[in-house]
Design a protein around this motif. Structure first.
Motif, PDB file in Angstrom:
ATOM      1  N   ALA A  99       2.836   5.417  -2.777  1.00 44.55           N
ATOM      2  CA  ALA A  99       3.491   4.378  -3.569  1.00 44.55           C
ATOM      3  C   ALA A  99       3.750   4.898  -4.974  1.00 44.55           C
ATOM      4  CB  ALA A  99       2.612   3.129  -3.624  1.00 44.55           C
ATOM      5  N   LEU A 100       4.981   4.738  -5.433  1.00 46.33           N
ATOM      6  CA  LEU A 100       5.339   5.073  -6.808  1.00 46.33           C
ATOM      7  C   LEU A 100       5.460   3.750  -7.561  1.00 46.33           C
ATOM      8  CD1 LEU A 100       6.321   7.156  -8.979  1.00 46.33           C
ATOM      9  CD2 LEU A 100       8.649   6.690  -8.169  1.00 46.33           C
ATOM     10  N   THR A 101       4.495   3.471  -8.444  1.00 47.92           N
ATOM     11  CA  THR A 101       4.532   2.236  -9.216  1.00 47.92           C
ATOM     12  C   THR A 101       5.023   2.560 -10.620  1.00 47.92           C
ATOM     13  OG1 THR A 101       2.178   2.514  -9.773  1.00 47.92           O
ATOM     14  CG2 THR A 101       2.711   1.105  -7.910  1.00 47.92           C
ATOM     15  N   ILE A 102       6.150   1.950 -10.978  1.00 51.17           N
ATOM     16  CA  ILE A 102       6.807   2.271 -12.238  1.00 51.17           C
ATOM     17  C   ILE A 102       7.139   0.975 -12.976  1.00 51.17           C
ATOM     18  CG2 ILE A 102       7.724   4.579 -11.812  1.00 51.17           C
ATOM     19  CD1 ILE A 102      10.161   3.391 -10.508  1.00 51.17           C
ATOM     20  N   SER A 103       6.608   0.864 -14.192  1.00 43.26           N
ATOM     21  CA  SER A 103       6.822  -0.355 -14.967  1.00 43.26           C
ATOM     22  C   SER A 103       6.745  -0.028 -16.449  1.00 43.26           C
ATOM     23  CB  SER A 103       5.755  -1.400 -14.602  1.00 43.26           C
ATOM     24  OG  SER A 103       4.470  -0.952 -15.011  1.00 43.26           O
ATOM     25  N   GLY A 104       6.754  -1.073 -17.278  1.00 35.84           N
ATOM     26  CA  GLY A 104       6.664  -0.867 -18.714  1.00 35.84           C
ATOM     27  C   GLY A 104       5.322  -0.325 -19.156  1.00 35.84           C
ATOM     28  N   GLY A 105       4.286  -0.568 -18.356  1.00 32.47           N
ATOM     29  CA  GLY A 105       2.956  -0.129 -18.745  1.00 32.47           C
ATOM     30  C   GLY A 105       2.343   0.911 -17.823  1.00 32.47           C
ATOM     31  N   HIS A 106       2.977   1.177 -16.678  1.00 28.23           N
ATOM     32  CA  HIS A 106       2.366   2.074 -15.698  1.00 28.23           C
ATOM     33  C   HIS A 106       3.385   3.023 -15.074  1.00 28.23           C
ATOM     34  CE1 HIS A 106      -0.504  -1.263 -15.927  1.00 28.23           C
ATOM     35  NE2 HIS A 106      -1.419  -0.383 -15.595  1.00 28.23           N
ATOM     36  N   THR A 107       2.928   4.220 -14.780  1.00 31.88           N
ATOM     37  CA  THR A 107       3.659   5.178 -13.950  1.00 31.88           C
ATOM     38  C   THR A 107       2.601   5.894 -13.126  1.00 31.88           C
ATOM     39  OG1 THR A 107       5.305   5.479 -15.707  1.00 31.88           O
ATOM     40  CG2 THR A 107       5.303   7.086 -13.915  1.00 31.88           C
ATOM     41  N   GLN A 108       2.572   5.601 -11.839  1.00 31.23           N
ATOM     42  CA  GLN A 108       1.510   6.130 -10.975  1.00 31.23           C
ATOM     43  C   GLN A 108       2.067   6.529  -9.613  1.00 31.23           C
ATOM     44  OE1 GLN A 108      -1.050   2.633 -10.849  1.00 31.23           O
ATOM     45  NE2 GLN A 108      -2.454   3.517 -12.347  1.00 31.23           N
ATOM     46  N   ILE A 109       1.464   7.563  -9.040  1.00 26.60           N
ATOM     47  CA  ILE A 109       1.661   7.863  -7.619  1.00 26.60           C
ATOM     48  C   ILE A 109       0.335   7.544  -6.940  1.00 26.60           C
ATOM     49  CG2 ILE A 109       2.188   9.590  -5.871  1.00 26.60           C
ATOM     50  CD1 ILE A 109       3.805  11.108  -7.949  1.00 26.60           C
ATOM     51  N   ILE A 110       0.391   6.689  -5.942  1.00 28.55           N
ATOM     52  CA  ILE A 110      -0.820   6.197  -5.286  1.00 28.55           C
ATOM     53  C   ILE A 110      -0.779   6.534  -3.800  1.00 28.55           C
ATOM     54  CG2 ILE A 110      -2.201   4.133  -4.771  1.00 28.55           C
ATOM     55  CD1 ILE A 110      -0.728   2.836  -7.228  1.00 28.55           C
ATOM     56  N   LYS A 111      -1.869   7.084  -3.305  1.00 27.89           N
ATOM     57  CA  LYS A 111      -2.018   7.312  -1.865  1.00 27.89           C
ATOM     58  C   LYS A 111      -2.664   6.055  -1.283  1.00 27.89           C
ATOM     59  CE  LYS A 111      -4.020  10.588   1.481  1.00 27.89           C
ATOM     60  NZ  LYS A 111      -5.170   9.851   2.033  1.00 27.89           N
ATOM     61  N   VAL A 112      -1.939   5.418  -0.370  1.00 23.78           N
ATOM     62  CA  VAL A 112      -2.383   4.135   0.185  1.00 23.78           C
ATOM     63  C   VAL A 112      -2.811   4.343   1.632  1.00 23.78           C
ATOM     64  CG1 VAL A 112      -1.770   1.712   0.535  1.00 23.78           C
ATOM     65  CG2 VAL A 112      -0.676   3.008  -1.310  1.00 23.78           C
ATOM     66  N   ASP A 113      -4.112   4.254   1.882  1.00 23.32           N
ATOM     67  CA  ASP A 113      -4.657   4.454   3.228  1.00 23.32           C
ATOM     68  C   ASP A 113      -4.889   3.142   3.968  1.00 23.32           C
ATOM     69  OD1 ASP A 113      -4.948   7.373   3.426  1.00 23.32           O
ATOM     70  OD2 ASP A 113      -6.310   7.127   1.735  1.00 23.32           O
ATOM     71  N   ASP A 114      -5.028   2.046   3.220  1.00 21.44           N
ATOM     72  CA  ASP A 114      -5.204   0.727   3.822  1.00 21.44           C
ATOM     73  C   ASP A 114      -4.924  -0.298   2.728  1.00 21.44           C
ATOM     74  OD1 ASP A 114      -5.736  -1.261   5.629  1.00 21.44           O
ATOM     75  OD2 ASP A 114      -7.649  -0.433   6.303  1.00 21.44           O
ATOM     76  N   TYR A 115      -4.955  -1.589   3.087  1.00 23.58           N
ATOM     77  CA  TYR A 115      -4.631  -2.630   2.115  1.00 23.58           C
ATOM     78  C   TYR A 115      -5.444  -2.493   0.824  1.00 23.58           C
ATOM     79  CZ  TYR A 115      -2.176  -4.990   5.932  1.00 23.58           C
ATOM     80  OH  TYR A 115      -1.310  -5.295   6.951  1.00 23.58           O
ATOM     81  N   PHE A 116      -6.725  -2.172   0.957  1.00 27.93           N
ATOM     82  CA  PHE A 116      -7.573  -2.089  -0.225  1.00 27.93           C
ATOM     83  C   PHE A 116      -8.249  -0.723  -0.354  1.00 27.93           C
ATOM     84  CE2 PHE A 116      -7.400  -6.590   1.069  1.00 27.93           C
ATOM     85  CZ  PHE A 116      -6.656  -7.044   0.000  1.00 27.93           C
ATOM     86  N   ASP A 117      -7.589   0.283   0.206  1.00 24.12           N
ATOM     87  CA  ASP A 117      -8.055   1.661   0.082  1.00 24.12           C
ATOM     88  C   ASP A 117      -6.932   2.483  -0.538  1.00 24.12           C
ATOM     89  OD1 ASP A 117      -9.186   4.139   0.245  1.00 24.12           O
ATOM     90  OD2 ASP A 117      -9.351   4.208   2.443  1.00 24.12           O
ATOM     91  N   MET A 118      -6.917   2.511  -1.861  1.00 25.60           N
ATOM     92  CA  MET A 118      -5.856   3.180  -2.610  1.00 25.60           C
ATOM     93  C   MET A 118      -6.451   4.183  -3.589  1.00 25.60           C
ATOM     94  SD  MET A 118      -3.343  -0.024  -3.550  1.00 25.60           S
ATOM     95  CE  MET A 118      -2.947  -1.289  -2.332  1.00 25.60           C
ATOM     96  N   THR A 119      -5.784   5.332  -3.717  1.00 24.17           N
ATOM     97  CA  THR A 119      -6.247   6.377  -4.633  1.00 24.17           C
ATOM     98  C   THR A 119      -5.095   6.815  -5.526  1.00 24.17           C
ATOM     99  OG1 THR A 119      -7.746   7.174  -2.910  1.00 24.17           O
ATOM    100  CG2 THR A 119      -7.370   8.618  -4.794  1.00 24.17           C
ATOM    101  N   VAL A 120      -5.284   6.739  -6.839  1.00 27.83           N
ATOM    102  CA  VAL A 120      -4.273   7.228  -7.784  1.00 27.83           C
ATOM    103  C   VAL A 120      -4.341   8.749  -7.797  1.00 27.83           C
ATOM    104  CG1 VAL A 120      -3.488   7.262 -10.174  1.00 27.83           C
ATOM    105  CG2 VAL A 120      -4.419   5.154  -9.194  1.00 27.83           C
ATOM    106  N   ILE A 121      -3.263   9.415  -7.388  1.00 27.42           N
ATOM    107  CA  ILE A 121      -3.254  10.880  -7.350  1.00 27.42           C
ATOM    108  C   ILE A 121      -2.410  11.482  -8.477  1.00 27.42           C
ATOM    109  CG2 ILE A 121      -3.765  11.008  -4.879  1.00 27.42           C
ATOM    110  CD1 ILE A 121      -0.798  11.502  -4.351  1.00 27.42           C
TER     111      ILE A 121
END
Length: 340
Positions: free
Chosen positions: A138-160
């Motif tokens: 997941a690439l989350t891009i906003s006014g306050g965030h820019t992150q690439i996240i590895k999403v393994d499950d609904y609540f198992d996420m890792t910012v890489i």
């Protein structure tokens, strides 16, 4: 046995939009947003004014969400609200109301991470939209965030990967300010970019190791470029606005895509989902779609209404947490900063 009808009231108040949504399981019945136009005259969000406006808007917005969904508050199964990250005063308005209505109705209270919601917005049941399967990036891009996240499950996420300084949304808005465009300037850069030549002007891309981002240097480079050109020709911006915007947008998109390509190479995951306010940018959306044929990626791009801050995305997290019985007590606290 799973309740066949779970009605979630979701409240989002992390920044300057007051939003409420009603979900029936993973379907959105209503999604209401009240924008705060007062900030436009200040060139950015004023936290104190934002929290005051939330206080004025929250009751009418929730009332409209219930009416649009055609349900009574007594039918609600749970109340979900944004716990963070965000502006503290704004968050407190939403959390206080959520706690009060959950207590009054004697239904569960569910705290939601705003950035997690941007990722899980892809799991809203929407006709014509396919949901990603785990794992995905997941690439989350906003006014306050820019992150690439590895999403393994609904609540198992890792910012890489994440920004080491400014977020991409800030890069767009500050660049627009340098050009003399009104706030919020990001959408205006996108608008003018569609009419310009993306190769007209070259801006150096920052060299940041790994999957992390940096946008402060790019902002500085754009500022010095414009200052230099205006000394040579005071009308430079007016005469070249479309090309300048196209070149800025092209550079930012290249920075994002370079890191995504590296993330795919390192993880072997070719499913890419985007979220956050900047994912409404047409250039980013089109470039990402092109990767399906170019690199064999599978891309997931949400509806525009689920990209900017909205309560439907809070509601889908609330539904998943309801199924897992992840509830909070009224002692839960809002957090300006919160980890995934």
């Amino acid at each position: 046995m799973q309740n066949p009808e779970v009605f979630i009231l979701a409240i989002e108040s992390s920044c300057d939009d007051t939003a409420a949504a009603i979900l029936l399981n993973d379907k959105v019945l209503s999604n209401v947003v009240a924008n705060q136009l007062i900030h436009n005259q200040y060139g950015g969000v004023v936290p104190e004014l934002a929290s005051r406006a939330h206080q004025q808007n929250i009751v009418p917005v929730i009332d409209a969400a219930l009416r649009n969904a055609n349900i009574q508050k007594e039918q609600l199964s749970a109340i979900a609200f944004t716990q963070g990250p965000g502006l503290m005063g704004s968050l407190l308005v939403g959390s206080s109301f959520a706690k009060s209505i959950a207590l009054a109705l004697q239904v569960p209270l569910i705290a939601v991470n705003h950035m997690q919601a941007h990722v899980l917005a892809h799991f809203i049941d929407e006709e014509g939209y396919e949901k990603p399967t785990f794992p995905f990036l997941a690439l989350t891009i906003s006014g306050g965030h820019t992150q690439i996240i590895k999403v393994d499950d609904y609540f198992d996420m890792t910012v890489i990967g994440e920004t080491t300084d400014d977020a991409v949304g800030e890069a767009f808005d500050k660049s627009a300010k340098i050009l003399g465009l009104p706030y919020p300037g990001g959408p205006l850069i996108d608008k003018y970019a569609q009419l310009g030549n993306p190769k007209a002007f070259a801006f150096t891309k920052p060299k940041v190791p790994g999957l992390d981002f940096s946008f402060s240097g790019l902002k500085t480079a754009i500022l010095y470029f414009i200052q230099k050109k205006k000394l040579e020709n005071p009308n430079f911006v007016d005469e070249n606005l479309n090309d300048i915007c196209a070149s800025i947008q092209h550079t930012i998109i290249e920075i994002l895509m370079d890191k995504l390509k590296l993330a795919v190479k390192e993880t072997g995951i070719k499913q890419i989902a985007i979220g956050g306010g900047v994912s409404a940018n047409s250039g980013i959306r089109n470039t990402l779609k092109e990767t399906e044929n170019k690199y064999g990626w599978k891309t997931f791009i949400p509806k525009f209404e689920y990209t900017t801050d909205n309560a439907a995305m809070i509601g889908i997290v609330g539904y998943q947490k309801f199924l897992s019985q992840k509830f909070e007590t009224s002692s839960v606290v809002s957090k300006a900063r919160i980890q995934l």
